[in-house]
Design an enzyme around this catalytic site. Structure first.
Site, PDB file in Angstrom:
ATOM      1  N   ILE A 243      48.159 -92.159  22.352  1.00 15.93           N
ATOM      2  CA  ILE A 243      47.687 -90.913  22.960  1.00 15.93           C
ATOM      3  C   ILE A 243      47.172 -89.929  21.932  1.00 15.93           C
ATOM      4  O   ILE A 243      46.643 -88.872  22.295  1.00 15.93           O
ATOM      5  CB  ILE A 243      48.804 -90.237  23.791  1.00 15.93           C
ATOM      6  CG1 ILE A 243      50.039 -89.964  22.938  1.00 15.93           C
ATOM      7  CG2 ILE A 243      49.156 -91.087  24.994  1.00 15.93           C
ATOM      8  CD1 ILE A 243      51.141 -89.217  23.668  1.00 15.93           C
ATOM      9  N   GLY A 244      47.276 -90.249  20.642  1.00 16.27           N
ATOM     10  CA  GLY A 244      46.772 -89.321  19.644  1.00 16.27           C
ATOM     11  C   GLY A 244      46.936 -89.875  18.248  1.00 16.27           C
ATOM     12  O   GLY A 244      47.682 -90.827  18.009  1.00 16.27           O
ATOM     13  N   MET A 248      48.345 -88.257   9.130  1.00 13.87           N
ATOM     14  CA  MET A 248      49.408 -89.075   8.577  1.00 13.87           C
ATOM     15  C   MET A 248      50.153 -89.906   9.615  1.00 13.87           C
ATOM     16  O   MET A 248      51.006 -90.717   9.258  1.00 13.87           O
ATOM     17  CB  MET A 248      50.414 -88.195   7.830  1.00 13.87           C
ATOM     18  CG  MET A 248      51.187 -87.239   8.714  1.00 13.87           C
ATOM     19  SD  MET A 248      52.420 -86.265   7.803  1.00 13.87           S
ATOM     20  CE  MET A 248      53.554 -87.540   7.286  1.00 13.87           C
ATOM     21  N   VAL A 251      50.478 -91.182  17.464  1.00 18.25           N
ATOM     22  CA  VAL A 251      51.417 -90.836  18.524  1.00 18.25           C
ATOM     23  C   VAL A 251      51.176 -91.755  19.715  1.00 18.25           C
ATOM     24  O   VAL A 251      50.032 -91.960  20.138  1.00 18.25           O
ATOM     25  CB  VAL A 251      51.263 -89.364  18.952  1.00 18.25           C
ATOM     26  CG1 VAL A 251      52.280 -89.019  20.033  1.00 18.25           C
ATOM     27  CG2 VAL A 251      51.441 -88.440  17.743  1.00 18.25           C
ATOM     28  N   LYS A 266      56.036 -90.689  17.442  1.00 16.96           N
ATOM     29  CA  LYS A 266      55.098 -90.505  16.331  1.00 16.96           C
ATOM     30  C   LYS A 266      55.465 -91.466  15.213  1.00 16.96           C
ATOM     31  O   LYS A 266      56.609 -91.497  14.747  1.00 16.96           O
ATOM     32  CB  LYS A 266      55.130 -89.070  15.822  1.00 16.96           C
ATOM     33  CG  LYS A 266      54.101 -88.788  14.722  1.00 16.96           C
ATOM     34  CD  LYS A 266      54.049 -87.314  14.362  1.00 16.96           C
ATOM     35  CE  LYS A 266      52.980 -87.031  13.309  1.00 16.96           C
ATOM     36  NZ  LYS A 266      52.893 -85.593  12.983  1.00 16.96           N
ATOM     37  N   ASP A 360      50.644 -74.550  10.274  1.00 12.40           N
ATOM     38  CA  ASP A 360      49.550 -75.313  10.883  1.00 12.40           C
ATOM     39  C   ASP A 360      49.424 -74.956  12.358  1.00 12.40           C
ATOM     40  O   ASP A 360      49.216 -75.823  13.214  1.00 12.40           O
ATOM     41  CB  ASP A 360      49.783 -76.814  10.719  1.00 12.40           C
ATOM     42  CG  ASP A 360      48.493 -77.622  10.873  1.00 12.40           C
ATOM     43  OD1 ASP A 360      47.396 -77.032  10.719  1.00 12.40           O
ATOM     44  OD2 ASP A 360      48.574 -78.832  11.143  1.00 12.40           O
TER      45      ASP A 360
END
Length: 556
Positions: A243-244, A248, A251, A266, A360
């Site tokens: 999904i992502g 680094m 996911v 992750k 971030d």
């Protein structure tokens, strides 16, 4: 007095549960028992659909040939006894497919019975040919051929171990092997060409070749399915889909083997598994696990596989991240922006009070969606660059004092210059997020990220009201611009202070849960972004501070 049906005996229930788990394991199926049932049920339905189509085509082709070449009428052709095995098989396939497709969840034992019947019924049907149509006993060989074809079709369609396929295959060939007991006409014709022992040898050999081929096919496909399943199994978590991905890690949406709750896992990419990256990954997990705000993603688990693949599991969130939401639907209304920023402040405030700076904060790290009975709930993600306020100015997530990291469009000037960062650094980034939500534009754009960083250092942002046609309250605009002040002392000093000012604005410009509900329950609309609206995903970068002066000078 209300009576209830007595429960099944505990030993019987335990045995039934054990049987179903064992059957699921032997079927080489993915995921838990419920997923195994659904998968097997769908594959049996697929097998029957293919089998029904083959029977229908064979039936039509054979009768058209009889009509055209044999000179028989339609009624006479279709009433031939030789059509009976195909008709029986066709009806069996259609009935079993109907049972599997009617929406009822069948037990694993019933599914395994249907699986066997898919082969047994056609095998028995073709083993009872009419004696008058068996010149030279060819019907028996055809029966073996048909049974072998059905077995191989099953092997490539329905998940099964080679042992189960072998057992079903041996049982399904018995009617042909025992044909002399119930069809002396076939053997009488065949004996004129072959001795009785030779007939049995030929039938047995052809039958075993078909059974062996089906068993091999099952084993190969079983092995592939098992390898894929093992590759997608991470401890107690079964990986469902990607999904992502980030700089680094990757996911995946996953499910826990026992709890069966949706989870996001992750993984640290193997090429990013150096000591510094492992330290950053571990710091992200440790920092996030200490936070208990309802607007910070909860961490469930952290560990690594025997192969050394590091991962952590967190709550799987419904909804969209803010970057994708603005790209798809356009800017948010200003009452909704206030509502969103207040929730982000709650997450950051807890982190700041624990001595942590996120570093971030960006739209891609903020998810908005339904949660806990409410509709517009914010969850802050990815504390991968988190830093202790007590650390030195150039200490970074990678542990290398010569670099700083962040997302260029949301980095505060002091972070770009490698100076001390504190909660006001996150306030700058949150101001840039609010600017993006109100306008659909990033605060600064440039041909390269160095151009963007240089503008963060030197240029004043264009007021949000000048970039959109919709009205933006002056108080909100001033607050956003205050967050984007170049000097940290000119910004709100922490997330609590910013939240208090946003709360005062929310009194005048409320966003209700009913408005959010209507928005989430209405059909989604795609808004075509303007030509200068960003459509690319914001990436986190690492800057080499030892060489920053020269490129930034050129960027200016």
């Amino acid at each position: 007095m209300k009576t209830t049906k007595p429960d099944n005996h505990p030993i019987e229930a335990s045995l039934g549960s054990h049987l179903e788990r064992r059957v699921a394991t032997q079927s080489a199926l993915p995921g838990d028992l419920d997923e195994a049932r659904a998968f097997l049920q769908s594959r049996i339905a697929l097998f029957c659909a293919v089998g029904a189509w083959i029977c229908a085509v064979l039936l039509a082709a054979a009768n058209v040939a009889w009509i055209l070449l044999g000179g028989q009428g339609v009624l006479e052709s279709f009433s031939k006894p030789s059509n009976l095995p195909t008709l029986i098989s066709l009806m069996a396939f259609l009935v079993i497919r109907r049972v599997c497709r009617r929406g009822t969840k069948l037990s694993m034992s019933r599914l395994m019975l249907l699986d066997a019947l898919c082969v047994m019924i056609p095998a028995v049907a073709v083993a009872f040919p009419d004696a008058q149509d068996n010149a030279a006993g060819i019907a028996s060989l055809l029966a073996v051929l048909v049974t072998s074809d059905v077995l191989i079709l099953r092997a490539v369609t329905i998940p099964s171990t080679w042992r189960r396929t072998l057992v079903i295959g041996l049982i399904s060939t018995l009617p042909v092997q025992l044909s002399p007991l119930y069809n002396p006409g076939a053997i009488q014709n065949f004996m004129t060409h072959n001795p009785v022992p030779m007939r049995h040898v030929l039938l047995f050999l052809w039958a075993m070749i078909g059974v062996a081929g089906a068993a091999v096919a099952s084993q190969v496909i079983y092995g592939l399915r098992r390898s894929i399943r093992q590759a997608r199994q991470l401890g107690q978590y079964h990986l469902v889909e990607k999904i992502g991905a980030g700089g680094m890690g990757v996911v995946y949406r996953a499910s826990h083997a026992l709890l069966r709750r949706p989870t996001a896992v992750k993984l640290l990419l193997p090429e990013k598994a150096g000591p510094a990256d492992l330290a950053r990954f571990e710091r992200e997990v440790q920092a996030t696990s200490q936070l208990t705000s309802p607007h910070t993603v909860p961490i469930y688990d952290f560990g690594h596989t025997p192969e050394g693949l590091f991962y952590y599991a967190m709550e799987f969130l419904e909804g969209e991240d803010l970057e994708r939401m603005v790209q798809r639907h356009g800017p948010l209304s200003f009452p909704r922006v206030i509502h969103v920023l207040r929730q982000v402040c709650e997450s950051l405030a807890e982190a700041h009070e624990m001595g942590l700076v996120h570093r971030d904060v960006k739209p891609g790290n903020v998810v908005l969606g339904p949660r806990g009975g409410r509709f517009d709930v914010v969850t802050v993600l990815d504390f991968g660059l988190v830093k202790s306020i007590d650390a030195g100015p150039l200490e970074t997530a990678s542990g290398d004092g010569g670099h700083v990291a962040g997302s260029p469009h949301y980095m505060a000037p002091e972070a770009i210059q490698g100076k001390e960062v504190d909660p006001r650094t996150d306030i700058y980034a949150l101001g840039a997020v609010g600017y993006f939500l109100l306008t659909g534009h990033r605060v600064f754009e440039g041909e390269t990220f160095l151009d963007v960083l240089a503008k963060h250092l030197d240029e004043a942002p264009i007021p949000p009201s000048q970039r959109v046609a919709t009205e933006i309250p002056r108080e909100l605009e001033d607050l956003i611009l205050a967050c984007l002040a170049k000097r940290p002392e000119d910004r709100p000093q922490n997330a609590r202070a910013l939240a208090a000012r946003l709360a005062a604005l929310a009194v005048s410009f409320p966003w209700t849960d009913e408005e959010a509900r209507q928005l989430w329950e209405s059909p989604p609309t795609e808004a075509a972004p303007a030509e200068d609206h960003p459509t690319d995903e914001e990436k986190t970068i690492i800057i080499d501070m030892s060489r920053r002066e020269e490129p930034l000078a050129r960027a200016r």
